[in-house]
Scaffold this motif. Structure first.
Motif, PDB file in Angstrom:
ATOM      1  N   VAL A 102       0.852  -1.195   0.000  1.00 48.26           N
ATOM      2  CA  VAL A 102       0.000   0.000   0.000  1.00 48.26           C
ATOM      3  C   VAL A 102       0.885   1.241   0.000  1.00 48.26           C
ATOM      4  O   VAL A 102       1.789   1.372   0.825  1.00 48.26           O
ATOM      5  CB  VAL A 102      -0.931   0.013   1.232  1.00 48.26           C
ATOM      6  N   GLN A 103       0.642   2.150  -0.944  1.00 43.98           N
ATOM      7  CA  GLN A 103       1.393   3.405  -0.997  1.00 43.98           C
ATOM      8  C   GLN A 103       0.651   4.525  -0.274  1.00 43.98           C
ATOM      9  O   GLN A 103       1.252   5.331   0.415  1.00 43.98           O
ATOM     10  CB  GLN A 103       1.621   3.831  -2.445  1.00 43.98           C
ATOM     11  N   ASP A 104      -0.647   4.622  -0.498  1.00 44.93           N
ATOM     12  CA  ASP A 104      -1.481   5.652   0.126  1.00 44.93           C
ATOM     13  C   ASP A 104      -2.741   4.999   0.670  1.00 44.93           C
ATOM     14  O   ASP A 104      -3.301   4.104   0.048  1.00 44.93           O
ATOM     15  CB  ASP A 104      -1.886   6.726  -0.886  1.00 44.93           C
ATOM     16  N   GLN A 105      -3.159   5.516   1.816  1.00 46.23           N
ATOM     17  CA  GLN A 105      -4.338   4.977   2.471  1.00 46.23           C
ATOM     18  C   GLN A 105      -5.141   6.135   3.050  1.00 46.23           C
ATOM     19  O   GLN A 105      -4.562   7.110   3.551  1.00 46.23           O
ATOM     20  CB  GLN A 105      -3.873   4.031   3.590  1.00 46.23           C
ATOM     21  N   ALA A 106      -6.448   6.062   2.968  1.00 47.32           N
ATOM     22  CA  ALA A 106      -7.311   7.086   3.568  1.00 47.32           C
ATOM     23  C   ALA A 106      -7.814   6.584   4.913  1.00 47.32           C
ATOM     24  O   ALA A 106      -8.226   5.430   5.040  1.00 47.32           O
ATOM     25  CB  ALA A 106      -8.485   7.397   2.660  1.00 47.32           C
ATOM     26  N   VAL A 107      -7.762   7.453   5.911  1.00 46.91           N
ATOM     27  CA  VAL A 107      -8.315   7.158   7.224  1.00 46.91           C
ATOM     28  C   VAL A 107      -9.519   8.073   7.406  1.00 46.91           C
ATOM     29  O   VAL A 107      -9.401   9.294   7.269  1.00 46.91           O
ATOM     30  CB  VAL A 107      -7.291   7.407   8.352  1.00 46.91           C
ATOM     31  N   THR A 108     -10.677   7.490   7.696  1.00 53.01           N
ATOM     32  CA  THR A 108     -11.909   8.256   7.877  1.00 53.01           C
ATOM     33  C   THR A 108     -12.525   7.885   9.214  1.00 53.01           C
ATOM     34  O   THR A 108     -12.606   6.700   9.563  1.00 53.01           O
ATOM     35  CB  THR A 108     -12.923   7.943   6.753  1.00 53.01           C
ATOM     36  N   ILE A 109     -12.945   8.898   9.962  1.00 51.80           N
ATOM     37  CA  ILE A 109     -13.654   8.682  11.222  1.00 51.80           C
ATOM     38  C   ILE A 109     -14.996   9.376  11.103  1.00 51.80           C
ATOM     39  O   ILE A 109     -15.080  10.534  10.687  1.00 51.80           O
ATOM     40  CB  ILE A 109     -12.869   9.235  12.433  1.00 51.80           C
ATOM     41  N   GLU A 110     -16.041   8.651  11.471  1.00 57.08           N
ATOM     42  CA  GLU A 110     -17.408   9.166  11.383  1.00 57.08           C
ATOM     43  C   GLU A 110     -18.017   9.212  12.790  1.00 57.08           C
ATOM     44  O   GLU A 110     -17.868   8.254  13.555  1.00 57.08           O
ATOM     45  CB  GLU A 110     -18.210   8.220  10.496  1.00 57.08           C
ATOM     46  N   ILE A 111     -18.678  10.337  13.089  1.00 58.91           N
ATOM     47  CA  ILE A 111     -19.298  10.493  14.409  1.00 58.91           C
ATOM     48  C   ILE A 111     -20.728  10.991  14.275  1.00 58.91           C
ATOM     49  O   ILE A 111     -21.138  11.483  13.223  1.00 58.91           O
ATOM     50  CB  ILE A 111     -18.508  11.468  15.314  1.00 58.91           C
ATOM     51  N   THR A 112     -21.459  10.870  15.358  1.00 58.42           N
ATOM     52  CA  THR A 112     -22.773  11.464  15.527  1.00 58.42           C
ATOM     53  C   THR A 112     -22.716  12.241  16.832  1.00 58.42           C
ATOM     54  O   THR A 112     -22.139  11.753  17.809  1.00 58.42           O
ATOM     55  CB  THR A 112     -23.856  10.365  15.612  1.00 58.42           C
ATOM     56  N   TYR A 113     -23.269  13.460  16.849  1.00 60.40           N
ATOM     57  CA  TYR A 113     -23.261  14.214  18.099  1.00 60.40           C
ATOM     58  C   TYR A 113     -24.517  15.068  18.225  1.00 60.40           C
ATOM     59  O   TYR A 113     -25.168  15.388  17.233  1.00 60.40           O
ATOM     60  CB  TYR A 113     -22.007  15.085  18.227  1.00 60.40           C
ATOM     61  N   THR A 114     -24.831  15.417  19.462  1.00 57.35           N
ATOM     62  CA  THR A 114     -25.928  16.330  19.776  1.00 57.35           C
ATOM     63  C   THR A 114     -25.449  17.282  20.858  1.00 57.35           C
ATOM     64  O   THR A 114     -24.899  16.848  21.873  1.00 57.35           O
ATOM     65  CB  THR A 114     -27.172  15.572  20.285  1.00 57.35           C
ATOM     66  N   TRP A 115     -25.670  18.564  20.626  1.00 57.80           N
ATOM     67  CA  TRP A 115     -25.352  19.586  21.622  1.00 57.80           C
ATOM     68  C   TRP A 115     -26.667  20.176  22.080  1.00 57.80           C
ATOM     69  O   TRP A 115     -27.422  20.733  21.278  1.00 57.80           O
ATOM     70  CB  TRP A 115     -24.455  20.647  21.004  1.00 57.80           C
ATOM     71  N   ARG A 116     -26.981  20.013  23.368  1.00 53.77           N
ATOM     72  CA  ARG A 116     -28.278  20.494  23.851  1.00 53.77           C
ATOM     73  C   ARG A 116     -28.103  21.461  25.018  1.00 53.77           C
ATOM     74  O   ARG A 116     -27.149  21.387  25.782  1.00 53.77           O
ATOM     75  CB  ARG A 116     -29.188  19.331  24.189  1.00 53.77           C
ATOM     76  N   ASP A 117     -29.087  22.351  25.109  1.00 50.90           N
ATOM     77  CA  ASP A 117     -29.135  23.336  26.178  1.00 50.90           C
ATOM     78  C   ASP A 117     -29.827  22.682  27.368  1.00 50.90           C
ATOM     79  O   ASP A 117     -31.006  22.309  27.277  1.00 50.90           O
ATOM     80  CB  ASP A 117     -29.900  24.579  25.702  1.00 50.90           C
TER      81      ASP A 117
END
Length: 173
Positions: A102-117
């Motif tokens: 492998v010469q190049d590799q993509a690293v991806t991180i996926e999240i879900t978030y909620t910011w509430r008052d």
């Protein structure tokens, strides 16, 4: 004389922009002044990558502390940011034609978030399938060539995610 008049007009124009952002661009503060504190519990980790939740949570806390007027606290906060890491992917971008490594590799991180008052129960910001990605040159075999450890790409993606989450916490215009 003309220079002084132009300077005065510029000051008046910029003052008008900063005082009412609904009328166009603003050079004013873009964070909600009614919020003083934010709680950021540890993000949940729904992936196979251990320890990434602590690294992401820490990066978000540090970004809030360095780029916002809000204090981070764990008790009695005005708002709470909760989230989970839903996916960590590594994708091969290219292989060496000679060796097949492998010469190049993509690293991806996926999240879900909620910011509430916490004072009103209102959701201030939320996102699902919120992702960041970066390319990494992986460590090669015993031929002496150099590359990056997978943790380097992961760290870069976490920093990008933390910055994007905090940018999304800016006040709504």
């Amino acid at each position: 004389m003309i220079r002084a008049a132009l300077s005065l007009l510029l000051v008046l124009f910029l003052g008008a922009c900063a005082s009412d952002p609904t009328k166009g661009y603003s050079l004013g503060w873009s964070f909600d002044d009614s919020i003083e504190t934010v709680s950021v519990p540890m993000f949940e980790n729904r992936t196979y990558v251990t320890g990434i939740e602590a690294t992401l949570t820490d990066a978000i806390i540090k970004r809030i502390q360095s780029r916002t007027p809000w204090a981070v606290t764990q008790r009695n906060a005005d708002t709470t940011l909760v989230g989970e890491i839903t996916n960590v992917r590594r994708r091969i971008l290219s292989n060496s034609p000679e060796s097949g490594f492998v010469q190049d590799q993509a690293v991806t991180i996926e999240i879900t978030y909620t910011w509430r008052d916490n004072r009103t129960g209102e959701t201030l910001s939320q996102a699902s399938r919120f992702a960041a990605s970066t390319a990494v040159i992986p460590v090669r075999g015993s031929d002496g060539s150099i590359g990056e450890r997978p943790e380097i790409g992961q760290r870069d993606v976490i920093a990008e995610l933390a910055e994007a989450v905090v940018d999304n916490m800016r006040s709504r215009w």
